[in-house]
Design an enzyme around this catalytic site. Structure first.
Site, PDB file in Angstrom:
ATOM      1  N   GLU A 192      -5.233  -0.513  13.832  1.00 55.80           N
ATOM      2  CA  GLU A 192      -6.687  -0.271  13.848  1.00 55.80           C
ATOM      3  C   GLU A 192      -7.008   1.069  14.496  1.00 55.80           C
ATOM      4  OE1 GLU A 192      -5.396  -3.533  14.084  1.00 55.80           O
ATOM      5  OE2 GLU A 192      -6.091  -3.354  12.017  1.00 55.80           O
ATOM      6  N   ASN A 275      -1.350  -3.706   7.996  1.00 56.25           N
ATOM      7  CA  ASN A 275      -2.320  -3.085   7.090  1.00 56.25           C
ATOM      8  C   ASN A 275      -2.204  -1.560   7.054  1.00 56.25           C
ATOM      9  OD1 ASN A 275      -3.463  -3.438   9.905  1.00 56.25           O
ATOM     10  ND2 ASN A 275      -4.886  -1.939   9.065  1.00 56.25           N
ATOM     11  N   ASP A 317      -7.374  -6.253   4.929  1.00 53.96           N
ATOM     12  CA  ASP A 317      -6.611  -6.363   6.175  1.00 53.96           C
ATOM     13  C   ASP A 317      -5.635  -7.538   6.146  1.00 53.96           C
ATOM     14  OD1 ASP A 317      -5.833  -5.595   8.805  1.00 53.96           O
ATOM     15  OD2 ASP A 317      -7.049  -7.214   9.615  1.00 53.96           O
TER      16      ASP A 317
END
Lengths: 592, 592
Positions: A192, A275, A317
């Site tokens: 992230e 991801n 994701d």
């Protein structure tokens, strides 16, 4: 000449630590211990212990319990080695050595010095740590700040340590290290934050052996364009670079914080990665290889033998980091060396772990709607257009996608019983709305690019199921609904009793054949840790780490999120959790 | 005329809430509940429940458990009222209403808004809170910041609140509020900050009724020079002021954070108060009345019927706050309405609670050496000169004083069994060196004026004993050594099983007659809470709050103290605690 060859071979043996490999493999044979995250190389989370059985499990009672003194989410499980239990905590990642001969009195304690302000704010989904590894007399801890430290198992004194990355750029560590034979492997978190994921191998005495990225140039990925296969075909030159726009692969994600397994006969290890960064698919055209992929690599060299991408060009994701238990099983009448993988994308995959051949790929939650199925020939999904979050560009909300970003299963590891031939899988039953937005990359800043809203799958209010899965055919055998996601790792035992925990804090025992509940106990906090078992002085014990938090419990871990829709979309769906339980890392140990 | 009188009487009855008094008194008769801190007005901590007995207590197992989500020391115990359990925490003093029909699921939660920076730094001995009170449909919480709040027992919504003091001047609240008949009483902490102690009475709907100080002018103390007795004699005019130099009484201490009891027939309540400020005796000549004293007061008016000072001119911090259980017992052949008090100074006092006559005063720890005994005529000690910390002025160390400042017993309340006629007393067995120093008073700054070093009493290494005491004659009947201070409140039951906790985290059951250990269980953290019991759906439960801390555990609660000799002298003596347990507030509930 012959003598010299032999001598070199012996030196090579010594250098690669074959002797130590035997140590761990032997230790794993002793069912009284629990020497690695999953109990053994194959990640089956199965124990041969059977003292606790279907007839007496209802009499199970708590033997002793231990507060870790740390409040945030506690994933993972303790190790048990010869009368000592090694327990880890969420940040600040304290390690306790507890004396099983003395109701868990503390033999030693290791408290890492970590920079809170640098590290904690860049941990996306609570300050979890998934546990420890043992090897060569040392306990390995992957601290949140990316320091890997080896502690003397008898004293807790650091023997060596290495800081492999930098939280200032969003790189942290949440996964457990894994010791296989003569190496300790450790991944990285930070998808992230645009961190390009890799697995790093060290010798047990602290030498860096190799670093294998999931995306990027072939040499940095340690792949051989001609011999590294995907769907049984060579991946070819620049197989990753070709699937990214420009330099985007450099901040391309594919982090590596899941559970690794190892086949000592093939000398291959297996893991999945996460991801592609950002979560906004419109910003990163292409397949984004090899994110969302499973890897089979040679342990000695790191060389990838095969790769398989579960979710090319991810739009949801659906990280591919979940565990990959190794099982020999008969598929279409033929015994195969397989691996099984319950992906966030909602599909349970059975693959040949020698070649990466795809054998089975079926939905393990009937709610999954983004894909109609997987072609066993191409490995590709039959995608449902209306659930593509990128089809209309940024800033358009796509509703009703199943599963939600945290997947039909997240990191909570499944167990396998060779007796029943079934997998026991803690799952999520959660859907979402997803709206991507443009995000600019700034080192150390969130690089998420989507807002989410999660909710129970249609037709019910429950957020999880605990299921039994037949990976030979890809079918659910039985399914127990759970009020919240079953976010705890399972344990299968030789008495056909299966254990797992729930977010309300229950530890439950169920019948491996039928799923019938045999016992439950309300522990002090919601469970996102994994059940394991060991035997001490002739008595079988069940151990579990309670301590609600993690992604599903992020609203409890960070109460300031409770009243907004942040927490990567989990807060709303799991809001009712605060009526059931409360923060607090506590180990509970049960026996008859 | 007659009618009018009756009507006025009835109005008076209504105004003083006799109806409500009946409610609580009736509720206390129901042994299934635990409606006040000590279970009943008389503070006996005795339960008529006997389902758990000597024969089956070894089978006791944990039924469920609940993490409070707060790490620092947890003193006190939960209340149980008609299927709901009310649990408090250390700062920030969260209150949980737990559903006993649902394994302790959370019905409501109250999280006070308190100023951490203003409040916590002025809490001398950890951020403890000793629990809740019930009355008139409300749960009363005395927050650390001196706010008393009444919460709707069904919803947790605040009904009224009152901030009675100011942490900025060092006043905080740690004691439990007590509801007696139609009033809620609440004391104050801050003797280490020069706070002049008082007890405040409110009506149950929030009206301030009176404030009774322990030192100062007669009217502020609510004493009657002619009718308030001490040692059966009127205390006379200005009995407090006369015993202080100048205005020193204004910062004179005598705080009121202990356990209160109530005799509904006499309509009198009883409590003790704490040390004179500062701890440096050379700075405050005189008897420092009425610090270190027991008070018997009329509930309606607050008027003191009698006062008794256990330790005139304290030189050791021997606070008199400990509990005062009320018992009818035969002394020298005559039934008396007595109160019993185990003082920090090491003496167990038995007094006539109607008049304050001193009946028995004997050492309850043989190690006590600062006094040879108490004259029953004068009430005064036969002091041992060499243990006077003030005899040589400031900056001189006096060594080997027994007990240490935290006393032969601190706040951990004893239990009494009317079946055995014995008290079950968790005690300290700790001595000290004490060096007073000059300290200037500054509002809100520590006003301690002594450095301490604590250590086990001579001839052993253990820091505590759990004893049975015969208060009729002042004799120890049996004594079980404990590795650390027994800092947990005891429970006596009608099956002659007595329970208490230990700082290592054990909850233990012992035989009331012999002290023989019948059962032990290692809970998640060291125990400084109090054991209690209740019955739900026909089943008896034992409940205990774990969560190490408090004065004895201050080195664990504030790890930064671990490596110096601070923590008011406790850190050194209790250093080994960190090898046994760890922080973490957790409620544990046991049943057969």
């Amino acid at each position: 000449m012959k003598l010299k060859t032999l001598s070199i071979a012996m030196m090579a043996l010594a250098a690669t630590g074959v002797a130590m490999a035997d140590e761990i493999r032997t230790m794993q044979e002793n069912e009284n211990n629990w020497v690695s995250a999953a109990g053994n190389y194959n990640n089956q989370r199965y124990s041969k212990l059977a003292q606790i059985n279907k007839d007496n499990v209802a009499d199970l009672k708590m033997a002793w319990t231990f507060s870790t003194g740390v409040l945030r989410g506690h994933e993972g499980n303790a190790l048990v080695i010869d009368g000592t239990m090694y327990v880890h905590t969420a940040f600040p990642n304290i390690v306790f050595a507890l004396d099983l001969n003395n109701d868990g009195a503390i033999k030693w304690k290791y408290v890492p010095k970590q920079n809170y302000d640098e590290t904690v704010p860049v941990m996306c989904c609570d300050t979890v740590n998934r546990g420890l590894a043992y090897g060569d007399g040392k306990i390995f801890l992957a601290q949140a700040d990316t320091v890997l430290v080896a502690l003397d198992m008898n004293t807790g004194a650091p023997v060596w340590s290495h800081k492999r990355d930098d939280p200032k750029r969003g790189a942290t560590s949440t996964g457990a290290p894994h010791v296989f034979k003569d190496k300790v492997l450790v991944g990285i978190s930070g998808g992230e934050f645009g961190v390009r994921g890799y697995v790093k191998a060290y010798s047990l005495d602290g030498k860096e052996m190799y670093t294998a990225y999931g995306v990027g140039p072939d040499d940095e990925m340690i792949v051989d364009p001609k011999n590294t296969l995907s769907m049984l075909k060579p991946i070819g030159k620049d197989s990753s670079l070709k699937t990214w726009k420009g330099d985007q692969w450099k901040i391309g994600g594919g982090t590596t914080w899941g559970w690794y397994s190892y086949d000592p006969d093939l000398n291959m290890f297996y893991y999945g990665n996460g991801n592609p960064s950002t979560w906004n698919p419109t910003q990163r055209p292409g397949d984004n290889k090899w994110t969302m992929s499973l890897f089979g690599r040679d342990l000695d060299t790191g060389m990838a033998k095969w790769i398989y991408q579960m979710t090319p060009h991810d739009e949801w994701d659906y990280d591919g980091v979940n565990e990959v238990p190794l099982v020999e099983q008969k598929i279409n009448g033929k015994m195969r060396k397989t691996l099984v993988h319950f992906d966030r994308n909602g599909f349970g995959y059975t693959m040949d772990r020698v070649t990466g051949e795809l054998l089975v790929a079926e939905k393990f939650d009937p709610a999954v709607n983004w894909s109609k199925g997987v072609s066993l020939k191409t490995g590709l999904h039959d995608r449902v257009a209306k659930y593509s979050t990128g089809r209309n560009g940024a800033d358009v909300n796509t509703t009703g996608i199943c599963p939600a970003a945290l997947g039909s299963k997240d990191q909570q590891p499944a167990a396998y019983s060779p007796r029943t031939g079934l997998y026991y899988v803690p799952t999520n039953h959660v859907c979402m709305d997803y709206e991507p937005f443009e995000v600019e990359y700034t080192s150390g800043q969130p690089y998420v690019g989507a807002t989410l809203n999660m909710f129970p799958a249609p037709g019910g209010t429950h957020l999880g199921n605990f299921i039994a899965w037949d990976a030979r055919v890809g079918k659910i055998v039985w399914s127990n609904p759970e009020r919240f996601s079953a976010w705890s790792g399972a344990l299968a035992t030789a008495s056909d009793v299966v254990f797992y925990g729930t977010l309300e804090g229950y530890i439950k025992a169920v019948d491996a054949q039928t799923g019938r509940e045999l016992w439950r106990f309300k522990t002090s906090s919601g469970i996102i840790g994994n059940v394991n078992t060991y035997k001490h002085e002739g008595k079988q014990f069940i151990s579990i780490l309670s301590g609600v938090g993690g992604w599903a419990g992020i609203g409890m871990a960070i109460p300031s999120l409770e009243n907004d829709s942040d927490g990567l979309g989990a807060v709303g769906a799991y809001k009712a959790l605060s009526s059931w339980t409360n923060l607090g890392g506590v180990l509970s140990v049960f026996s008859l």
